[in-house]
Motif scaffolding. Structure first.
Motif, PDB file in Angstrom:
ATOM      1  N   MET A  85       0.829  -1.203   0.000  1.00  0.00           N
ATOM      2  CA  MET A  85       0.000   0.000   0.000  1.00  0.00           C
ATOM      3  C   MET A  85       0.868   1.259   0.000  1.00  0.00           C
ATOM      4  O   MET A  85       0.585   2.218  -0.718  1.00  0.00           O
ATOM      5  N   GLN A  86       1.944   1.273   0.789  1.00  0.00           N
ATOM      6  CA  GLN A  86       2.827   2.433   0.826  1.00  0.00           C
ATOM      7  C   GLN A  86       3.383   2.730  -0.566  1.00  0.00           C
ATOM      8  O   GLN A  86       3.367   3.887  -1.008  1.00  0.00           O
ATOM      9  N   ASP A  87       3.869   1.708  -1.234  1.00  0.00           N
ATOM     10  CA  ASP A  87       4.411   1.896  -2.584  1.00  0.00           C
ATOM     11  C   ASP A  87       3.327   2.327  -3.564  1.00  0.00           C
ATOM     12  O   ASP A  87       3.526   3.246  -4.362  1.00  0.00           O
ATOM     13  N   THR A 117      -2.697  -6.120  -2.835  1.00  0.00           N
ATOM     14  CA  THR A 117      -2.048  -7.434  -2.864  1.00  0.00           C
ATOM     15  C   THR A 117      -1.042  -7.532  -3.999  1.00  0.00           C
ATOM     16  O   THR A 117      -0.332  -8.522  -4.113  1.00  0.00           O
ATOM     17  N   LYS A 118      -0.997  -6.509  -4.843  1.00  0.00           N
ATOM     18  CA  LYS A 118      -0.086  -6.514  -5.987  1.00  0.00           C
ATOM     19  C   LYS A 118       0.375  -5.091  -6.254  1.00  0.00           C
ATOM     20  O   LYS A 118      -0.226  -4.126  -5.792  1.00  0.00           O
ATOM     21  N   ALA A 119       1.425  -4.975  -7.032  1.00  0.00           N
ATOM     22  CA  ALA A 119       1.989  -3.666  -7.357  1.00  0.00           C
ATOM     23  C   ALA A 119       1.075  -2.915  -8.318  1.00  0.00           C
ATOM     24  O   ALA A 119       0.466  -3.510  -9.210  1.00  0.00           O
ATOM     25  N   TYR A 120       0.988  -1.603  -8.119  1.00  0.00           N
ATOM     26  CA  TYR A 120       0.251  -0.738  -9.027  1.00  0.00           C
ATOM     27  C   TYR A 120       1.062  -0.585 -10.310  1.00  0.00           C
ATOM     28  O   TYR A 120       2.220  -0.204 -10.277  1.00  0.00           O
ATOM     29  N   ARG A 121       0.443  -0.885 -11.430  1.00  0.00           N
ATOM     30  CA  ARG A 121       1.120  -0.811 -12.723  1.00  0.00           C
ATOM     31  C   ARG A 121       0.417   0.157 -13.668  1.00  0.00           C
ATOM     32  O   ARG A 121       0.422  -0.023 -14.882  1.00  0.00           O
ATOM     33  N   LEU A 151       0.435   3.803  -2.969  1.00  0.00           N
ATOM     34  CA  LEU A 151      -0.059   5.151  -2.680  1.00  0.00           C
ATOM     35  C   LEU A 151       0.809   6.210  -3.344  1.00  0.00           C
ATOM     36  O   LEU A 151       0.301   7.171  -3.929  1.00  0.00           O
ATOM     37  N   LYS A 152       2.114   6.050  -3.267  1.00  0.00           N
ATOM     38  CA  LYS A 152       3.035   7.010  -3.882  1.00  0.00           C
ATOM     39  C   LYS A 152       2.788   7.112  -5.385  1.00  0.00           C
ATOM     40  O   LYS A 152       2.750   8.212  -5.945  1.00  0.00           O
ATOM     41  N   GLU A 153       2.640   5.969  -6.020  1.00  0.00           N
ATOM     42  CA  GLU A 153       2.462   5.958  -7.474  1.00  0.00           C
ATOM     43  C   GLU A 153       1.090   6.485  -7.896  1.00  0.00           C
ATOM     44  O   GLU A 153       0.984   7.263  -8.834  1.00  0.00           O
ATOM     45  N   ILE A 154       0.046   6.052  -7.209  1.00  0.00           N
ATOM     46  CA  ILE A 154      -1.306   6.486  -7.560  1.00  0.00           C
ATOM     47  C   ILE A 154      -1.453   7.992  -7.342  1.00  0.00           C
ATOM     48  O   ILE A 154      -2.049   8.703  -8.154  1.00  0.00           O
ATOM     49  N   ALA A 155      -0.879   8.507  -6.247  1.00  0.00           N
ATOM     50  CA  ALA A 155      -1.003   9.935  -5.916  1.00  0.00           C
ATOM     51  C   ALA A 155      -0.303  10.831  -6.937  1.00  0.00           C
ATOM     52  O   ALA A 155      -0.612  12.023  -7.027  1.00  0.00           O
ATOM     53  N   LYS A 156       0.606  10.293  -7.724  1.00  0.00           N
ATOM     54  CA  LYS A 156       1.252  11.085  -8.773  1.00  0.00           C
ATOM     55  C   LYS A 156       0.277  11.459  -9.876  1.00  0.00           C
ATOM     56  O   LYS A 156       0.464  12.453 -10.574  1.00  0.00           O
ATOM     57  N   LYS A 157      -0.768  10.646 -10.043  1.00  0.00           N
ATOM     58  CA  LYS A 157      -1.691  10.827 -11.164  1.00  0.00           C
ATOM     59  C   LYS A 157      -3.123  11.167 -10.740  1.00  0.00           C
ATOM     60  O   LYS A 157      -3.833  11.858 -11.463  1.00  0.00           O
ATOM     61  N   TYR A 158      -3.546  10.677  -9.576  1.00  0.00           N
ATOM     62  CA  TYR A 158      -4.933  10.842  -9.139  1.00  0.00           C
ATOM     63  C   TYR A 158      -4.990  11.349  -7.700  1.00  0.00           C
ATOM     64  O   TYR A 158      -4.006  11.277  -6.974  1.00  0.00           O
TER      65      TYR A 158
END
Length: 169
Positions: free
Chosen positions: A29-31, A73-77, A33-40
């Motif tokens: 989730m920590q990883d 449960t998986k990486a955001y891609r 969140l960082k990626e999703i917050a860059k776009k949304y």
């Protein structure tokens, strides 16, 4: 006595497995969140069922409002796992254009609750949508879903279409 001891050990093992799984999801989730917050805009973290954590985000430009959900449960891609697409018909109405993603995981309920929160925050008075002939193979599930979320559901069985509408209480 042996049965009780075996049950306690089994419960302890199940508990450890659950805690290990949640710990993994927290790191993921920590990883994510960082990626999703860059776009949304991240608007929440939820737990629909079975100790699974999800991140809820929104893309809202005043013309369209999309509520998206990603599993931890998986990486955001770069892609969501579930989404509700809506468009603003006017300043007080959101029209649900589509709901995309797997059924029976609780994701629709999570996203619908967040869509309703966004609507209330934006002073939107109505969320509505259509039920089309393409939905007919899962009509009963849709009716149950919308009624569970306090939508008024009107179905025209003859013409295989319908309308849904929600207004804040």
């Amino acid at each position: 006595m042996f049965t009780q001891l075996t049950e306690k050990n089994q419960n302890a093992e199940e508990l450890k497995e659950t805690l290990d799984d949640l710990e993994f999801q927290l790191f993921r989730m920590q990883d994510n969140l960082k990626e999703i917050a860059k776009k949304y805009e991240v608007i929440g973290v939820d737990q629909p069922e079975d100790n699974q954590l999800v991140i809820v985000s929104a893309q809202n430009d005043g013309n369209a409002c999309k509520i998206m959900l990603n599993e931890c449960t998986k990486a955001y891609r770069g892609a969501w796992d579930f989404a509700i697409d809506g468009v603003y018909e006017d300043n007080h109405t959101i029209f649900i254009g589509d709901i995309k993603g797997p059924a029976n995981k609780g994701y629709g309920s999570v996203c619908m609750n967040y869509l309703k929160e966004v609507a209330v925050d934006q002073n939107v008075h109505v969320i509505k949508g259509d039920i089309a002939e393409r939905d007919w193979d899962h009509l009963e599930r849709l009716i149950h879903f919308y009624e569970k979320h306090n939508f008024e559901v009107n179905i025209d069985y003859t013409n295989k279409c319908g309308e849904i509408e929600w207004t804040p209480a």
